[in-house]
Scaffold this active site. Structure first.
Site, PDB file in Angstrom:
ATOM      1  N   HIS A 122      -3.355   7.924   5.669  1.00  0.00           N
ATOM      2  CA  HIS A 122      -3.468   6.602   5.068  1.00  0.00           C
ATOM      3  C   HIS A 122      -4.917   6.136   5.254  1.00  0.00           C
ATOM      4  CE1 HIS A 122      -2.054   3.011   3.234  1.00  0.00           C
ATOM      5  NE2 HIS A 122      -2.327   2.252   4.264  1.00  0.00           N
ATOM      6  N   CYS A 138       0.807  -1.228   0.000  1.00  0.00           N
ATOM      7  CA  CYS A 138       0.000   0.000   0.000  1.00  0.00           C
ATOM      8  C   CYS A 138       0.841   1.281   0.000  1.00  0.00           C
ATOM      9  CB  CYS A 138      -0.918   0.007   1.204  1.00  0.00           C
ATOM     10  SG  CYS A 138      -1.783  -1.548   1.400  1.00  0.00           S
TER      11      CYS A 138
END
Lengths: 99, 402
Positions: free
Chosen positions: B294, B162
């Site tokens: 995030h 990610c």
């Protein structure tokens, strides 16, 4: 259908308990005989990854779908608070799957 | 020290087929997450995603290109095309070796892999398309961008789950700042919305079946998206000399490893990455106005990220605007940091902070101003973009208005 009242149902349920305990024991790196029904996952040293793998093994062993979301364990309807509660939850899912 | 600026941006996402449509979606707080339209979806327990619908590859690429472009490569090519056009950067025999391409992806050509496995295992066929390997390789998109624009300098693709795009853009930034390159096309691309991709994610039991609600008490997991964003990073003086429209300055970058758990986030690793980005940028924590979090919408990430922000920013944390746009476009995994950089550019350039949509109920463990549900106007001088990957690999970028 598994019915604890009938001898056949009783032995099958015992078998569910044995298999679930064996799956959890493998994750905990213990002998099944060392896994107490009252034990919590934390006491067995099973972390979040271990739990997810144990649930996978349970689904494969009993051909059931376990509705468990790691983000909201309490809302998943799958009680993971002890070995006993997991066995009961699995028994319930097996019953539902059979009906 | 050489300064690095952004002179072009391009994107495709569930919010729109170019950067301006995507940014418009971010401004409007629009939900790009919808029912997945993929084969065998009925065999999945997760049936939503930030999928790009109404997209016809043949409208954008020739047959010859499509035999070589996985869906993830197609998205990267569309984004690169837009970024190059906007930037006006001309690649010539004089500068080609001073220009590079550095992209991020986690899964590369997963559609190609999924289709080919189906062919040989499910359909029992004995041959697959001859270009399976060049289609699925993780560097395919970077290679095709290099070939299309004649870019002859450094080219590679990084994979850190990610955080892939942020690692890629951070590398690009440092490579220009250090003098290795004068311009780099950078960003990332991802398309994991295939049966095998979703099935794999289902197993971890961290996906939501209904919505991505970052920082909300009611959050119950992440939702995947797909798409790409590509930027032209360029050395400041040369960009200015050619009269380029400068979107923002890239000011700092840092990366850390948790050295902890393979999936659980870690406050210290996240905090060290943010602190490192501020140090690399040479700025104080108090100068930051916006953080693109995030913010995956998992229980663990969001509370850990908020704790890390509080640790780094102290009392200033209460003055920060922090939002997660994954609530709108989904989590693009290896491409996510790239699409999310658009939210930082929008904050710095337009003074508009993209909201965190799907927000229902405050969580005491996520008690920051997360810009719930509706975009906000604010004057921001410095923005951070956070990416914290599985495997404990963290990458944070700092951008400044120019």
């Amino acid at each position: 259908m598994y019915h604890a009242e009938t001898p056949e149902g009783f032995s099958r349920m015992q078998n569910v308990q044995e298999q679930v305990v064996a799956i959890l024991a493998e994750q905990a790196v213990m002998e099944p005989s060392e896994v107490s029904p009252e034990a919590t996952l934390e006491e067995l040293g099973i972390d979040s990854l271990g739990l997810v793998e144990a649930i996978f093994a349970i689904e494969e062993a009993f051909d059931i779908q376990v509705p468990f979301n790691a983000n909201a364990p309490e809302e998943s309807g799958f009680d993971i608070s002890s070995v006993k509660s997991i066995v009961r939850a699995v028994e319930g899912l097996i019953e539902t799957a059979q009906t | 020290m050489r300064r690095v600026v952004i002179t072009g941006q391009g994107a495709v996402s569930a919010l729109g087929m170019d950067a301006s449509a995507t940014m418009e979606g971010l401004r409007e707080g629009r939900l790009g997450i919808s029912s997945l339209d993929i084969p065998d979806v009925e065999r999945l327990s997760i049936r939503i995603g930030g999928q790009i619908h109404d997209y016809t590859p043949e409208e954008h690429f020739t047959r010859q290109e499509l035999v070589l472009f996985d869906r993830a490569t197609q998205f990267a090519m569309l984004a690169a095309r837009e970024a190059m056009a906007q930037s006006g950067l001309a690649v010539s025999s004089e500068n080609a070796s001073r220009i590079g391409v550095v992209l991020g992806t986690a899964a590369g050509g997963l559609h190609t892999l999924d289709d080919s496995y189906r062919a040989v295992y499910e359909a029992g066929r004995n041959r697959v398309h001859p270009f399976v390997v060049p289609r699925l390789m993780n560097n395919a998109a970077a290679s095709h961008i290099s070939m299309t624009y004649g870019i002859e300098g450094p080219g590679f693709t990084v994979a850190t789950a990610c955080a892939s795009s942020n690692h890629a853009m951070g590398q690009a930034f440092h490579m220009i700042r250090s003098g290795m390159c004068d311009a780099i096309l950078t960003g990332g691309s991802e398309s994991m919305l295939v049966f095998g991709g979703i099935k794999a994610w289902e197993g971890l039991r961290v996906m939501s079946q209904d919505a991505c609600r970052p920082f909300s008490k009611t959050r119950n997991g992440m939702v995947q998206g797909e798409g790409a964003a590509i930027f032209v990073f360029e050395e400041y003086e040369s960009a200015r000399a050619r009269g380029a429209d400068i979107l923002a300055e890239v000011l700092g970058f840092a990366m850390t490893s948790d050295a902890g758990d393979i999936v659980m986030p870690n406050r210290d690793g996240a905090a060290r990455a943010m602190r490192g980005a501020l140090k690399d940028a040479g700025i104080d924590a108090d100068s930051v106005g916006y953080i693109n979090a995030h913010g995956t919408g998992t229980t663990a990430n969001d509370k850990t990220e908020v704790a890390a922000i509080r640790e780094v920013f102290g009392p200033h944390a209460d003055s920060l605007l922090v939002s997660s746009t994954k609530s709108m476009h989904g989590h693009l995994i290896g491409g996510t940091g790239a699409v999310e950089l658009l939210a930082c550019i929008m904050a710095l350039r337009d003074g508009i902070i993209a909201p965190t949509i799907g927000y229902e109920e405050p969580d005491p463990e996520c008690n920051l101003d997360v810009v719930p549900n509706v975009a906000r106007e604010a004057s921001v001088d410095v923005a951070l973009s956070n990416a914290f990957a599985f495997g404990g690999m963290n990458a944070v970028l700092a951008l400044r208005a120019i």
